[in-house]
Motif scaffolding. Structure first.
Motif, mmCIF file in Angstrom:
data_model
loop_
_atom_site.group_PDB
_atom_site.id
_atom_site.type_symbol
_atom_site.label_atom_id
_atom_site.label_comp_id
_atom_site.label_asym_id
_atom_site.label_seq_id
_atom_site.Cartn_x
_atom_site.Cartn_y
_atom_site.Cartn_z
ATOM 1 N N GLY A 73 -0.925 37.680 22.552
ATOM 2 C CA GLY A 73 -1.433 39.015 22.268
ATOM 3 C C GLY A 73 -1.186 39.306 20.805
ATOM 4 O O GLY A 73 -0.122 39.789 20.420
ATOM 5 N N THR A 74 -2.149 38.947 19.967
ATOM 6 C CA THR A 74 -1.942 39.001 18.513
ATOM 7 C C THR A 74 -2.844 40.035 17.852
ATOM 8 O O THR A 74 -3.776 40.562 18.463
ATOM 9 C CB THR A 74 -2.280 37.640 17.878
ATOM 10 O OG1 THR A 74 -3.701 37.399 18.024
ATOM 11 C CG2 THR A 74 -1.501 36.510 18.528
ATOM 12 N N SER A 75 -2.570 40.278 16.580
ATOM 13 C CA SER A 75 -3.494 41.066 15.767
ATOM 14 C C SER A 75 -4.765 40.263 15.532
ATOM 15 O O SER A 75 -4.789 39.037 15.737
ATOM 16 C CB SER A 75 -2.851 41.409 14.419
ATOM 17 O OG SER A 75 -2.715 40.229 13.628
ATOM 18 N N LEU A 90 -10.629 47.343 21.078
ATOM 19 C CA LEU A 90 -10.470 46.172 21.946
ATOM 20 C C LEU A 90 -9.137 45.481 21.711
ATOM 21 O O LEU A 90 -8.451 45.083 22.647
ATOM 22 C CB LEU A 90 -11.621 45.192 21.720
ATOM 23 C CG LEU A 90 -12.953 45.551 22.376
ATOM 24 C CD1 LEU A 90 -14.072 44.669 21.819
ATOM 25 C CD2 LEU A 90 -12.867 45.395 23.887
ATOM 26 N N ASN A 91 -8.761 45.327 20.448
ATOM 27 C CA ASN A 91 -7.497 44.657 20.147
ATOM 28 C C ASN A 91 -6.325 45.407 20.771
ATOM 29 O O ASN A 91 -5.449 44.808 21.408
ATOM 30 C CB ASN A 91 -7.293 44.539 18.637
ATOM 31 C CG ASN A 91 -5.926 43.974 18.293
ATOM 32 O OD1 ASN A 91 -4.985 44.712 18.032
ATOM 33 N ND2 ASN A 91 -5.805 42.648 18.323
ATOM 34 N N ILE A 92 -6.315 46.710 20.614
ATOM 35 C CA ILE A 92 -5.230 47.516 21.173
ATOM 36 C C ILE A 92 -5.146 47.338 22.681
ATOM 37 O O ILE A 92 -4.075 47.116 23.255
ATOM 38 C CB ILE A 92 -5.437 49.009 20.821
ATOM 39 C CG1 ILE A 92 -5.228 49.233 19.324
ATOM 40 C CG2 ILE A 92 -4.497 49.897 21.635
ATOM 41 C CD1 ILE A 92 -5.641 50.619 18.855
ATOM 42 N N ASP A 93 -6.304 47.398 23.344
ATOM 43 C CA ASP A 93 -6.308 47.366 24.801
ATOM 44 C C ASP A 93 -6.051 45.966 25.354
ATOM 45 O O ASP A 93 -5.415 45.818 26.411
ATOM 46 C CB ASP A 93 -7.632 47.918 25.325
ATOM 47 C CG ASP A 93 -7.777 49.412 25.053
ATOM 48 O OD1 ASP A 93 -6.756 50.059 24.767
ATOM 49 O OD2 ASP A 93 -8.906 49.932 25.119
ATOM 50 N N VAL A 94 -6.543 44.934 24.681
ATOM 51 C CA VAL A 94 -6.287 43.565 25.132
ATOM 52 C C VAL A 94 -4.796 43.237 24.998
ATOM 53 O O VAL A 94 -4.180 42.691 25.925
ATOM 54 C CB VAL A 94 -7.140 42.560 24.333
ATOM 55 C CG1 VAL A 94 -6.658 41.124 24.575
ATOM 56 C CG2 VAL A 94 -8.616 42.678 24.738
ATOM 57 N N VAL A 95 -4.216 43.564 23.855
ATOM 58 C CA VAL A 95 -2.791 43.293 23.646
ATOM 59 C C VAL A 95 -1.946 44.058 24.665
ATOM 60 O O VAL A 95 -0.997 43.518 25.257
ATOM 61 C CB VAL A 95 -2.379 43.652 22.212
ATOM 62 C CG1 VAL A 95 -0.857 43.577 22.046
ATOM 63 C CG2 VAL A 95 -3.057 42.724 21.206
ATOM 64 N N ALA A 112 -2.841 44.977 27.604
ATOM 65 C CA ALA A 112 -3.054 44.395 28.936
ATOM 66 C C ALA A 112 -2.193 43.159 29.161
ATOM 67 O O ALA A 112 -1.532 43.019 30.195
ATOM 68 C CB ALA A 112 -4.529 44.054 29.121
ATOM 69 N N VAL A 113 -2.182 42.246 28.187
ATOM 70 C CA VAL A 113 -1.480 40.982 28.405
ATOM 71 C C VAL A 113 0.021 41.116 28.192
ATOM 72 O O VAL A 113 0.791 40.306 28.712
ATOM 73 C CB VAL A 113 -2.050 39.858 27.516
ATOM 74 C CG1 VAL A 113 -3.515 39.638 27.834
ATOM 75 C CG2 VAL A 113 -1.854 40.142 26.035
ATOM 76 N N GLN A 114 0.433 42.123 27.448
ATOM 77 C CA GLN A 114 1.858 42.307 27.217
ATOM 78 C C GLN A 114 2.478 43.332 28.159
ATOM 79 O O GLN A 114 3.677 43.602 28.071
ATOM 80 C CB GLN A 114 2.109 42.695 25.755
ATOM 81 C CG GLN A 114 1.823 41.560 24.785
ATOM 82 C CD GLN A 114 2.220 41.874 23.356
ATOM 83 O OE1 GLN A 114 2.528 43.022 23.018
ATOM 84 N NE2 GLN A 114 2.225 40.867 22.504
ATOM 85 N N SER A 115 1.677 43.889 29.058
ATOM 86 C CA SER A 115 2.239 44.777 30.075
ATOM 87 C C SER A 115 3.157 43.956 30.977
ATOM 88 O O SER A 115 3.008 42.735 31.100
ATOM 89 C CB SER A 115 1.123 45.411 30.904
ATOM 90 O OG SER A 115 0.438 44.427 31.664
#
Length: 332
Positions: free
Chosen positions: A303-305, A277-282, A284-287
C-alpha cells in the motif's frame, strides 16, 4: 514496442515525472463530482483463483464498503501473460471507472520481452498504488524427488544431467526465475511453460517437470498437506506462511526476487480521482481485516504512494530487463 535502451529509459523517466507532477491532493472538487457514483471495474489479466484474482476480489470488496455500496466488479481477462487485459485497460476511458490490477510481468517485464507491445506501460498507465508483493518458493514432488533443500536438489539434478522446470507462462517472473536459478547453481534449466500456476503444479504432481517456482500463497496448502516440498523462498526474509529458509540463507544471495500487484489507471485520469483512489486503496489493504486476509493468503502487504509505486515499476523494469537480455528471450 522498440526495445532500444534509450527509449526505454526515457519512458521510465517519464513515468516517474508524470506521477510526481500529477500527485495532487484530493480536492473538494472530487467530492462535488461525486466520484465514484457508478460501477467501477477492475481488470485482471489472469483467471479466477489465481493470486492476482484473489487480491483484486478482496480489494473490490473493501472499496465497495468504503464507497457506500458502490459496485466494484472484477473482470477477468486471462491470456497472453496478462497482455489482453492490459491492452483493454490502456484503451479505457480515463475517468476512474476502469482500473487494472497490474503485475510485474505486464508492467516491468513485457517492455523488454516484446518487440511490439500493444501498450506502453510508461505512457498508457498512471500508477495508483502497489498493493502487495509476493515471494516465490521452489517446489518439488516428494514422491519424485528425494531432495529436501536446495543443495540436495542441485546434487540430485546434476546426477540426472537434466533440469526441467515448470513455469506459469513464458515471459513471467517464474520463467526468468528458473533461468536465474540455473545461473546460480551452474545448471541449464529447460523451461516447460504452462498456462497458469495451477497447471504448472499439475506438471509437478505428474512428474513431467522436476521443480517450479510458485507464489508462497498458492504453494502453502500443498506444502502444509505434505503433497509438495518447499526447498527455499526468494524473499529477503522468511515468510510468515511458510517457515522455509530463503535462498540467501542456503548460500545463494543472488536468488532474491519477488513479484507484485498494484492498481494502475489509464493515462490522463484526473489527478484528483487518482489521489482519491490512492487514499482508498491504501486504506483498504492496510485495514486490520484487509491486511490479515492478504497475509493469510501469503502476500506481503504494502500500500504505497503513487510516487513510490512509479519508482518500483521503473526500478523493476531495469532489473528484469537485464534478466530478459541475459536469456535472449523474445515473446514475439
Amino acid at each position: 514496442m522498440p526495445a532500444r535502451p534509450g527509449k526505454r529509459a526515457f519512458g521510465i523517466a517519464a513515468l516517474v515525472v508524470a506521477c510526481a507532477t500529477a500527485f495532487a491532493p484530493w480536492t473538494a472538487a472530487s467530492a462535488q463530482a461525486g466520484y465514484p457514483n457508478k460501477t467501477v471495474r477492475i481488470l485482471v489479466g489472469f483467471a479466477a483463483g489465481t493470486g492476482p484474482d484473489i487480491v483484486a476480489r478482496l480489494l473490490a470488496q473493501k472499496l465497495s464498503e468504503s464507497w457506500g455500496g458502490i459496485a466494484v466488479i472484477v473482470d477477468n481477462k486471462p491470456g497472453a501473460g496478462g497482455l489482453i487485459a492490459a491492452s483493454e485497460a490502456a484503451r479505457a476511458a480515463p475517468d476512474g471507472y476502469t482500473l487494472m490490477l497490474g503485475e510485474t510481468g505486464q508492467l516491468s517485464i513485457a517492455p523488454s520481452s516484446y518487440h511490439r507491445l500493444p501498450y506502453d506501460p510508461a505512457k498508457d498507465f498512471v500508477p495508483v498504488s502497489q498493493v502487495v508483493s509476493s515471494d516465490f518458493v521452489l517446489l518439488v514432488n516428494p514422491q519424485k524427488t528425494p531432495a529436501r533443500n536446495v543443495q540436495e536438489f542441485v546434487a540430485w539434478t546434476t546426477q540426472r544431467k537434466g533440469l526441467f522446470m515448470g513455469t506459469f507462462g513464458a515471459g513471467t517472473p517464474g520463467h526468468f526465475g528458473a533461468y536465474m536459478f540455473g545461473d546460480a547453481v551452474r545448471l541449464k534449466p529447460e523451461p516447460v511453460h504452462y498456462k497458469s500456476t495451477g497447471d504448472a503444479l499439475a506438471g509437478i504432481f505428474s512428474g513431467d517437470v522436476h521443480a517450479v517456482f510458485a507464489s508462497v500463497g498458492l504453494a502453502a496448502p500443498n506444502v502444509k498437506a505434505g503433497k509438495l516440498v518447499a526447498l527455499g523462498t526468494t524473499g529477503a526474509s522468511r515468510t510468515g506462511l511458510l517457515d522455509v529458509p530463503t535462498m540467501k540463507e542456503q548460500g545463494y544471495p543472488g536468488l532474491e526476487f519477488t513479484s507484485w500487484f498494484g492498481i494502475v489507471a489509464p493515462a490522463r485520469t484526473p489527478a484528483d480521482i487518482l489521489a482519491r483512489l490512492n487514499i482508498d486503496v491504501v486504506k483498504a489493504v492496510q485495514s486490520a481485516d484487509g491486511k490479515a486476509r492478504l497475509e493469510d493468503a501469503g502476500f506481503r502487504v504494502t500500500g504505497t504512494s503513487r510516487e513510490a509505486f512509479a519508482r518500483i515499476i521503473a526500478d523493476d523494469t531495469q532489473t528484469w530487463g537485464k534478466a530478459v537480455a541475459a536469456t535472449g528471450f523474445r515473446a514475439d
